[in-house]
Design an enzyme around this catalytic site. Structure first.
Site, PDB file in Angstrom:
ATOM      1  N   ALA A   1       0.867  -1.168   0.000  1.00 30.50           N
ATOM      2  CA  ALA A   1       0.000   0.000   0.000  1.00 30.50           C
ATOM      3  C   ALA A   1       0.908   1.222   0.000  1.00 30.50           C
ATOM      4  O   ALA A   1       2.057   1.154   0.476  1.00 30.50           O
ATOM      5  CB  ALA A   1      -0.897  -0.018   1.233  1.00 30.50           C
TER       6      ALA A   1
ATOM      7  N   GLY B   1       0.625  -4.886   1.198  1.00 30.26           N
ATOM      8  CA  GLY B   1      -0.611  -4.996   0.419  1.00 30.26           C
ATOM      9  C   GLY B   1      -0.412  -5.750  -0.891  1.00 30.26           C
ATOM     10  O   GLY B   1      -1.359  -6.310  -1.442  1.00 30.26           O
TER      11      GLY B   1
ATOM     12  N   GLU C   1      -0.585  -9.290   0.008  1.00 27.56           N
ATOM     13  CA  GLU C   1      -2.005  -9.557   0.311  1.00 27.56           C
ATOM     14  C   GLU C   1      -2.842  -9.654  -0.973  1.00 27.56           C
ATOM     15  O   GLU C   1      -3.782 -10.443  -1.045  1.00 27.56           O
ATOM     16  CB  GLU C   1      -2.534  -8.468   1.242  1.00 27.56           C
ATOM     17  CG  GLU C   1      -1.901  -8.560   2.631  1.00 27.56           C
ATOM     18  CD  GLU C   1      -2.166  -7.339   3.481  1.00 27.56           C
ATOM     19  OE1 GLU C   1      -1.810  -6.222   3.049  1.00 27.56           O
ATOM     20  OE2 GLU C   1      -2.721  -7.478   4.581  1.00 27.56           O
TER      21      GLU C   1
ATOM     22  N   GLU D   1       4.880  -4.740   7.404  1.00 22.67           N
ATOM     23  CA  GLU D   1       4.125  -3.645   8.030  1.00 22.67           C
ATOM     24  C   GLU D   1       4.568  -3.292   9.448  1.00 22.67           C
ATOM     25  O   GLU D   1       4.565  -2.133   9.836  1.00 22.67           O
ATOM     26  CB  GLU D   1       2.622  -3.976   8.055  1.00 22.67           C
ATOM     27  CG  GLU D   1       1.929  -3.868   6.703  1.00 22.67           C
ATOM     28  CD  GLU D   1       1.943  -5.154   5.911  1.00 22.67           C
ATOM     29  OE1 GLU D   1       2.769  -6.036   6.212  1.00 22.67           O
ATOM     30  OE2 GLU D   1       1.130  -5.278   4.982  1.00 22.67           O
TER      31      GLU D   1
HETATM   32  N1  DAK Z   1       4.570   3.138  -0.994  1.00 21.24           N
HETATM   33  C1  DAK Z   1       4.950   4.245  -1.648  1.00 21.24           C
HETATM   34  N2  DAK Z   1       6.025   4.325  -2.437  1.00 21.24           N
HETATM   35  C2  DAK Z   1       6.790   3.228  -2.547  1.00 21.24           C
HETATM   36  C3  DAK Z   1       6.472   2.019  -1.909  1.00 21.24           C
HETATM   37  C4  DAK Z   1       5.299   1.989  -1.094  1.00 21.24           C
HETATM   38  N3  DAK Z   1       4.872   0.881  -0.490  1.00 21.24           N
HETATM   39  N4  DAK Z   1       7.419   1.128  -2.208  1.00 21.24           N
HETATM   40  C5  DAK Z   1       8.270   1.741  -3.026  1.00 21.24           C
HETATM   41  N5  DAK Z   1       7.912   3.009  -3.242  1.00 21.24           N
HETATM   42  C6  DAK Z   1       8.573   4.025  -4.050  1.00 21.24           C
HETATM   43  C7  DAK Z   1       9.801   4.579  -3.341  1.00 21.24           C
HETATM   44  O1  DAK Z   1       9.443   5.563  -2.431  1.00 21.24           O
HETATM   45  C8  DAK Z   1      10.591   5.114  -4.513  1.00 21.24           C
HETATM   46  O2  DAK Z   1      10.034   6.351  -4.899  1.00 21.24           O
HETATM   47  P1  DAK Z   1      10.976   7.611  -5.291  1.00 21.24           P
HETATM   48  O3  DAK Z   1      11.831   7.861  -4.105  1.00 21.24           O
HETATM   49  O4  DAK Z   1      11.771   7.138  -6.487  1.00 21.24           O
HETATM   50  O5  DAK Z   1       9.997   8.711  -5.606  1.00 21.24           O
HETATM   51  C9  DAK Z   1      10.295   4.122  -5.630  1.00 21.24           C
HETATM   52  O6  DAK Z   1       9.109   3.429  -5.230  1.00 21.24           O
HETATM   53  C10 DAK Z   1      11.395   3.095  -5.812  1.00 21.24           C
HETATM   54  O7  DAK Z   1      11.657   2.510  -4.534  1.00 21.24           O
HETATM   55  P2  DAK Z   1      13.108   2.398  -3.898  1.00 21.24           P
HETATM   56  O8  DAK Z   1      13.991   3.486  -4.382  1.00 21.24           O
HETATM   57  O9  DAK Z   1      12.930   2.260  -2.435  1.00 21.24           O
HETATM   58  O10 DAK Z   1      13.615   1.022  -4.529  1.00 21.24           O
HETATM   59  P3  DAK Z   1      14.641  -0.018  -3.887  1.00 21.24           P
HETATM   60  O11 DAK Z   1      14.946  -1.004  -4.958  1.00 21.24           O
HETATM   61  O12 DAK Z   1      15.778   0.680  -3.223  1.00 21.24           O
HETATM   62  O13 DAK Z   1      13.829  -0.749  -2.734  1.00 21.24           O
HETATM   63  C11 DAK Z   1      11.881  -1.837  -1.778  1.00 21.24           C
HETATM   64  C12 DAK Z   1      12.709  -1.544  -3.065  1.00 21.24           C
HETATM   65  C13 DAK Z   1      10.608  -2.560  -2.230  1.00 21.24           C
HETATM   66  C14 DAK Z   1      12.676  -2.791  -0.880  1.00 21.24           C
HETATM   67  C15 DAK Z   1      11.588  -0.524  -1.040  1.00 21.24           C
HETATM   68  O14 DAK Z   1      11.035   0.396  -1.981  1.00 21.24           O
HETATM   69  C16 DAK Z   1      10.629  -0.707   0.093  1.00 21.24           C
HETATM   70  O15 DAK Z   1      11.023  -1.176   1.164  1.00 21.24           O
HETATM   71  N6  DAK Z   1       9.380  -0.291  -0.127  1.00 21.24           N
HETATM   72  C17 DAK Z   1       8.358  -0.338   0.896  1.00 21.24           C
HETATM   73  C18 DAK Z   1       7.890  -1.755   1.071  1.00 21.24           C
HETATM   74  C19 DAK Z   1       6.879  -1.839   2.169  1.00 21.24           C
HETATM   75  O16 DAK Z   1       7.140  -1.540   3.324  1.00 21.24           O
HETATM   76  N7  DAK Z   1       5.684  -2.273   1.791  1.00 21.24           N
HETATM   77  C20 DAK Z   1       4.613  -2.409   2.701  1.00 21.24           C
HETATM   78  C21 DAK Z   1       3.872  -1.113   2.684  1.00 21.24           C
HETATM   79  S1  DAK Z   1       2.704  -1.061   3.974  1.00 21.24           S
HETATM   80  C22 DAK Z   1      -4.082  -1.071   6.435  1.00 21.24           C
HETATM   81  C23 DAK Z   1      -4.294  -1.173   5.093  1.00 21.24           C
HETATM   82  C24 DAK Z   1      -3.281  -1.618   4.302  1.00 21.24           C
HETATM   83  C25 DAK Z   1      -2.055  -1.923   4.838  1.00 21.24           C
HETATM   84  C26 DAK Z   1      -1.873  -1.808   6.174  1.00 21.24           C
HETATM   85  C27 DAK Z   1      -2.856  -1.390   6.993  1.00 21.24           C
HETATM   86  N8  DAK Z   1      -5.106  -0.595   7.273  1.00 21.24           N
HETATM   87  C28 DAK Z   1      -5.660   0.675   6.943  1.00 21.24           C
HETATM   88  C29 DAK Z   1      -5.219  -1.090   8.604  1.00 21.24           C
HETATM   89  C30 DAK Z   1      -0.978  -2.284   3.990  1.00 21.24           C
HETATM   90  C31 DAK Z   1       0.251  -1.781   4.271  1.00 21.24           C
HETATM   91  C32 DAK Z   1       1.361  -1.880   3.385  1.00 21.24           C
HETATM   92  O17 DAK Z   1       1.328  -2.468   2.351  1.00 21.24           O
END
Ligand code: DAK
Length: 260
Positions: free
Chosen positions: A66, A111, A114, A134
């Protein structure tokens, strides 16, 4: 119908839906979720499409979660609405009366993992990385991860993945049952299409009823699930596909299913 964040293609009886926000690794913001829902509904209503493949644009990511920037300022009520929006789209995919294959071409995190969990079958590229990171952001999985992941891989493994936020590779994901098949990155779409075409060649009423029986049955105790199976099994005998499938077998020829 054109979408900003989703591409739809058709390959014979297979609909391919590509989530298309590669600059943000296909992270799910509100606009992506809204396009995803509309695209799923378009493919659902298209009678020429029997099986759907969902994948991510670019070589790096299926869906990296997400959108963190969208969620960062949320209060409790907005978080609840956000969870409901994503959950409802994923539940729609899970309950779709057509099989859905996730072709996991890279990061499937949060997400994104998921979303893959809401699909019926997961095929991963050997470059894929999956996880529920998360807790590292101070939240828990909100698109069904705490519910679908333990049902697929078991409670202990789901707790390990969710509590540690650890990212795992495709091979380990296959070993724990999180993905069904791992193939080379270049072969991913061909493998997904091959499986989709195989499914599309079968009796579609039977495939649909089998999906319903598995999904509903997994939420029942075994005896109720078995009783439910008998009901949907019997329903097949009211279809042309059952008559044709068995007749074709006895006549030693390929069936010509009509989906009726
Ligand atoms: N959200 C927004 N932008 C993201 C993103 C994300 N999840 N993942 C990557 N990006 C963006 C980065 O910010 C970057 O943007 P710029 O800086 O270029 O503008 C671009 O994608 C490229 O990413 P990186 O430069 O970081 O690329 P790397 O190869 O260095 O790293 C990575 C790749 C996948 C390891 C890293 O980007 C990363 O750790 N991303 C976040 C992964 C993550 O934590 N995903 C889980 C997100 S939380 C809920 C509803 C839903 C959810 C929870 C609760 N309720 C309301 C209760 C769900 C939550 C999630 O999914």
């Amino acid at each position: 119908m054109p979408y900003e964040y989703v591409i739809i293609e058709r390959d014979g009886e297979v609909g391919i839906l590509t989530i298309n926000r590669p600059k943000a690794l296909n992270a799910l913001n509100r606009e992506v979720l809204v396009d995803l829902r509309k695209a799923i509904e378009e493919l659902r209503d298209d009678d020429t499409v029997k099986v759907i493949i969902i994948t991510g644009a670019g070589e790096k990511s299926f869906v990296a979660g997400a959108d963190i920037g969208t969620m960062q300022p949320f209060g409790v009520q907005e978080a609840r609405d956000w969870a409901r929006l994503g959950q409802s789209v994923l539940t729609e995919i899970e309950n779709l009366e057509k099989p859905v294959i996730a072709a996991v071409n890279g990061f499937a995190l949060g997400g994104g993992c998921e979303l893959a969990l809401a699909c019926d079958i997961r095929i991963a590229s050997d470059q894929a990385k999956l996880g529920q990171p998360e807790v590292g952001l101070g939240i828990l999985p909100g698109y069904g991860g705490t519910q679908r992941l333990p049902r697929l891989v078991g409670k202990g493994t789901a707790k390990r993945l969710i509590f540690t936020g650890e990212m795992i590779g495709a091979e380990e994901a296959r070993e724990i049952g999180l993905v069904d098949m791992v193939v080379g990155a270049d072969e991913l779409m061909e493998a997904a299409l091959k499986m989709a075409r195989t499914i599309a060649s079968k009796g579609q009423v039977a495939v649909r009823l089998a999906k319903i029986a598995i999904n509903r049955g997994c939420d029942m105790d075994l005896a109720s699930g078995i009783a439910y199976e008998a009901e949907v099994f019997a329903e097949c005998f009211a279809t042309e596909d059952q008559k044709e499938g068995m007749k074709a077998f006895l006549e030693k020829r390929k069936p010509r299913f009509t989906g009726k």
